[in-house]
Design a protein around this motif. Structure first.
Motif, mmCIF file in Angstrom:
data_model
loop_
_atom_site.group_PDB
_atom_site.id
_atom_site.type_symbol
_atom_site.label_atom_id
_atom_site.label_comp_id
_atom_site.label_asym_id
_atom_site.label_seq_id
_atom_site.Cartn_x
_atom_site.Cartn_y
_atom_site.Cartn_z
ATOM 1 N N GLY A 1 56.795 48.666 49.925
ATOM 2 C CA GLY A 1 55.648 48.136 50.652
ATOM 3 C C GLY A 1 54.766 47.184 49.880
ATOM 4 N N VAL A 2 55.209 46.727 48.718
ATOM 5 C CA VAL A 2 54.413 45.778 47.936
ATOM 6 C C VAL A 2 54.520 44.395 48.576
ATOM 7 N N GLY A 3 53.381 43.715 48.718
ATOM 8 C CA GLY A 3 53.333 42.430 49.405
ATOM 9 C C GLY A 3 53.804 41.256 48.560
ATOM 10 N N ASP A 4 54.047 40.138 49.235
ATOM 11 C CA ASP A 4 54.534 38.939 48.556
ATOM 12 C C ASP A 4 53.549 38.423 47.518
ATOM 13 N N TYR A 5 52.238 38.479 47.823
ATOM 14 C CA TYR A 5 51.251 37.983 46.854
ATOM 15 C C TYR A 5 51.357 38.756 45.544
ATOM 16 N N GLN A 6 51.395 40.088 45.643
ATOM 17 C CA GLN A 6 51.480 40.911 44.444
ATOM 18 C C GLN A 6 52.766 40.638 43.665
ATOM 19 N N ILE A 7 53.881 40.557 44.386
ATOM 20 C CA ILE A 7 55.163 40.335 43.716
ATOM 21 C C ILE A 7 55.187 38.981 43.023
ATOM 22 N N ASN A 8 54.789 37.924 43.723
ATOM 23 C CA ASN A 8 54.811 36.582 43.137
ATOM 24 C C ASN A 8 53.832 36.456 41.978
ATOM 25 N N THR A 9 52.683 37.115 42.105
ATOM 26 C CA THR A 9 51.702 37.084 41.020
ATOM 27 C C THR A 9 52.239 37.764 39.774
ATOM 28 N N LEU B 1 47.751 31.824 36.126
ATOM 29 C CA LEU B 1 48.037 33.192 36.562
ATOM 30 C C LEU B 1 47.035 33.561 37.657
ATOM 31 N N PRO B 2 47.491 33.785 38.889
ATOM 32 C CA PRO B 2 46.551 33.991 40.002
ATOM 33 C C PRO B 2 45.547 35.114 39.791
ATOM 34 N N HIS B 3 45.991 36.254 39.242
ATOM 35 C CA HIS B 3 45.033 37.360 39.089
ATOM 36 C C HIS B 3 44.043 37.098 37.962
ATOM 37 N N HIS B 4 44.447 36.342 36.943
ATOM 38 C CA HIS B 4 43.495 35.921 35.906
ATOM 39 C C HIS B 4 42.463 34.984 36.522
ATOM 40 N N GLN B 5 42.929 34.072 37.352
ATOM 41 C CA GLN B 5 42.025 33.123 37.996
ATOM 42 C C GLN B 5 40.960 33.843 38.807
ATOM 43 N N LYS B 6 41.373 34.842 39.585
ATOM 44 C CA LYS B 6 40.416 35.579 40.419
ATOM 45 C C LYS B 6 39.442 36.368 39.555
ATOM 46 N N LYS B 7 39.931 36.959 38.489
ATOM 47 C CA LYS B 7 39.033 37.726 37.627
ATOM 48 C C LYS B 7 38.026 36.815 36.924
ATOM 49 N N LEU B 8 38.448 35.619 36.536
ATOM 50 C CA LEU B 8 37.497 34.685 35.930
ATOM 51 C C LEU B 8 36.426 34.278 36.938
ATOM 52 N N MET B 9 36.811 34.117 38.188
ATOM 53 C CA MET B 9 35.830 33.783 39.225
ATOM 54 C C MET B 9 34.815 34.913 39.397
ATOM 55 N N VAL B 10 35.284 36.149 39.336
ATOM 56 C CA VAL B 10 34.349 37.280 39.422
ATOM 57 C C VAL B 10 33.448 37.313 38.194
ATOM 58 N N ASN C 1 44.905 42.337 43.409
ATOM 59 C CA ASN C 1 44.384 42.366 44.782
ATOM 60 C C ASN C 1 44.013 40.945 45.205
ATOM 61 N N PRO C 2 44.567 40.438 46.307
ATOM 62 C CA PRO C 2 44.249 39.064 46.720
ATOM 63 C C PRO C 2 42.789 38.873 47.111
ATOM 64 N N ASP C 3 42.080 39.976 47.383
ATOM 65 C CA ASP C 3 40.673 39.910 47.785
ATOM 66 C C ASP C 3 39.711 40.225 46.642
ATOM 67 N N GLU C 4 40.184 40.128 45.401
ATOM 68 C CA GLU C 4 39.348 40.563 44.280
ATOM 69 C C GLU C 4 38.019 39.819 44.203
ATOM 70 N N VAL C 5 38.000 38.536 44.502
ATOM 71 C CA VAL C 5 36.746 37.781 44.395
ATOM 72 C C VAL C 5 35.734 38.286 45.417
ATOM 73 N N GLN C 6 36.168 38.466 46.654
ATOM 74 C CA GLN C 6 35.265 38.987 47.689
ATOM 75 C C GLN C 6 34.794 40.395 47.348
#
Length: 288
Positions: A237-245, A111-120, A76-81
């Motif tokens: 319907g999967v978005g570009d962020y999810q696919i690229n991640t 890895l973008p989703h790892h990065q966001k999870k570390l921020m959380v 999820n691109p909004d995971e930190v929020q």
């Protein structure tokens, strides 16, 4: 009462089932009201629908609970929020225990989703609330998305292995759910960060051997080219962020592997975690 957010996914439902089996009362928080009835049928005492980006809705979900297991939807691109909003609600409700579902090796910052999870994770640690961070390996259950092709035609559609050297750690969701319920219901787990891994760092050859052992025949691995795979996801319907991640993740795991150690999960469960072959055997039995 224990709150599970992201409760409609396979991880949330598995944790809910395990908590209910222990006699715990559960409140489920989901994004869509249409999912409430299915959760009620599992036996949850309460189910609420709302947007995890809506602080008021999340505050309402956290009211009157003892502990929470927070799951954000995958990549999820909004995971930190979303994580900040959940932690705000937990702090406001003064809950006794906040458990965050992160990822194994969240330190992998390419890895973008790892990065966001570390921020959380950082927000959780700095929030001044009793917490536990869970860092699970890849779920064995992920292969079930291609089970029909696997069991019917003997083709294992996969994206993690491009070399014989690549090794991936996988964990049985049932073990993860049992560990989560122990952490949520037993004392002594606050302030901890736990890597939850199965007992094997599997190569593609290991997985194919487990399939052959259980199916009684050879299974061939198949990998759809990135462009075709991405186009298929876009059609759904999967978005570009999810696919690229996800593509970034596949390429990283292929190059570096994704290995883990079973000791922490063994300690929490009080037994050795399930291996991949036993998971396949159990799955075959459940689908007969």
């Amino acid at each position: 009462m224990i709150l599970v957010t992201g409760a409609n996914g396979k991880t949330g439902q598995a944790i809910i089932r395990n908590l209910l089996s222990k006699g715990e009362k559960v409140r489920a928080f989901v994004h869509k009201a249409e999912h409430i009835q299915a959760l009620k049928s599992l036996g949850v005492q309460e189910a609420l629908a709302g947007d995890m980006m809506d602080q008021a809705a999340v505050n309402e979900a956290f009211k009157g609970i003892r502990a929470a297991y927070h799951i954000c939807s995958a990549v999820n691109p909004d995971e930190v929020q979303i994580g900040q909003i959940a932690i705000n609600a937990a702090r406001s409700a003064q809950i006794e225990h906040f458990v965050y579902h992160s990822v194994l090796h969240s330190v992998l910052q390419d890895l973008p989703h790892h990065q966001k999870k570390l921020m959380v994770e950082e927000i959780v640690v700095n929030a001044g609330i009793p917490y536990t961070i869970i860092q699970p390996a890849i779920l064995m259950q992920n292969i079930l998305e291609g089970w029909k092709l696997l069991s019917g035609e003997g083709i294992f559609e996969q994206r993690f292995f491009t070399s014989k050297e690549t090794r991936i750690c996988m964990v049985d969701l049932e073990d993860l759910a049992e560990a989560a319920s122990i952490i949520l219901t037993k004392p002594g787990h606050t302030g901890a960060t736990y890597e939850l891994c199965g007992p094997e760092n599997l190569s593609l050859a290991d997985m194919l051997a487990a399939f052959k052992q259980n199916f009684g025949r050879e299974v061939k691995a198949q990998t759809t080219p990135d462009e075709l795979w991405a186009a298929q996801l876009k059609k759904h319907g999967v978005g570009d962020y999810q696919i690229n991640t996800l593509l970034t993740m596949f390429h990283h795991y292929n190059e570096h592997g994704f290995a883990g150690n079973l000791n922490v999960l063994t300690w929490i469960l009080g037994r050795r975690p399930n291996n991949f072959a036993s998971f396949i055997q159990r799955t075959m039995q459940s689908k007969r």
